[in-house]
Design a protein around this motif. Structure first.
Motif, mmCIF file in Angstrom:
data_model
loop_
_atom_site.group_PDB
_atom_site.id
_atom_site.type_symbol
_atom_site.label_atom_id
_atom_site.label_comp_id
_atom_site.label_asym_id
_atom_site.label_seq_id
_atom_site.Cartn_x
_atom_site.Cartn_y
_atom_site.Cartn_z
ATOM 1 N N ASP A 178 -5.097 3.560 -7.192
ATOM 2 C CA ASP A 178 -4.385 4.688 -6.596
ATOM 3 C C ASP A 178 -3.850 4.403 -5.195
ATOM 4 N N TRP A 179 -4.107 3.224 -4.662
ATOM 5 C CA TRP A 179 -3.691 2.879 -3.306
ATOM 6 C C TRP A 179 -2.455 1.991 -3.264
ATOM 7 N N VAL A 180 -2.087 1.405 -4.391
ATOM 8 C CA VAL A 180 -1.014 0.401 -4.419
ATOM 9 C C VAL A 180 0.277 1.014 -4.936
ATOM 10 N N GLU A 181 1.305 0.892 -4.124
ATOM 11 C CA GLU A 181 2.635 1.375 -4.507
ATOM 12 C C GLU A 181 3.356 0.351 -5.387
ATOM 13 N N ALA A 215 0.830 -1.202 0.000
ATOM 14 C CA ALA A 215 0.000 0.000 0.000
ATOM 15 C C ALA A 215 0.861 1.247 0.000
ATOM 16 N N LYS A 216 0.382 2.275 -0.666
ATOM 17 C CA LYS A 216 1.012 3.578 -0.530
ATOM 18 C C LYS A 216 0.815 4.043 0.907
ATOM 19 N N LEU A 245 -6.613 -0.562 1.527
ATOM 20 C CA LEU A 245 -6.173 -1.723 0.754
ATOM 21 C C LEU A 245 -6.509 -3.017 1.483
ATOM 22 N N ARG A 246 -6.307 -3.047 2.801
ATOM 23 C CA ARG A 246 -6.636 -4.254 3.573
ATOM 24 C C ARG A 246 -8.101 -4.629 3.380
ATOM 25 N N LYS A 247 -8.993 -3.666 3.500
ATOM 26 C CA LYS A 247 -10.420 -3.950 3.357
ATOM 27 C C LYS A 247 -10.756 -4.435 1.950
ATOM 28 N N ALA A 248 -10.133 -3.833 0.941
ATOM 29 C CA ALA A 248 -10.375 -4.262 -0.442
ATOM 30 C C ALA A 248 -9.871 -5.689 -0.659
#
Length: 96
Positions: free
Chosen positions: A82-85, A12-13, A20-23
């Motif tokens: 947009d949440w994943v680095e 996660a960024k 991200l955890r919830k997704a």
């Protein structure tokens, strides 16, 4: 058919860890119901809480391909773009 294993890592960024955890948790149930899904377990790195790791086992390459093309995975990818680095998927085979 030969069983196949996958290690999938998503980082996660900063500031997006819980989104991200919830997704990721949201795709566990639908994926476990897919034909050919033998194991689909989500883990969180103890030392790096932005890193999430799936350990997966699939009945075949075809089952894995169907998973990758599924509607819930497409929706997940769109939602978290947009949440994943960093994301990495490794297909591995058991040797011992």
């Amino acid at each position: 058919m030969a069983e196949i294993a996958v290690v999938a890592i998503s980082v996660a960024k900063p500031g997006y860890e819980e989104q991200l955890r919830k997704a990721l948790e949201g795709i566990v149930g639908p994926t476990r119901e897919e034909p050919g899904a033998l194991q689909y377990d989500l883990h969180r790195d103890v030392q790096e809480p932005r890193r999430f790791v799936f350990v997966e086992r699939w009945a075949s390459k075809e089952a894995l391909a169907a998973h990758a093309a599924s509607a819930h995975i497409a929706a997940y990818k769109k939602a978290v773009a947009d949440w994943v680095e960093h994301a990495e998927i490794r297909v591995v085979s058991k040797i011992a």
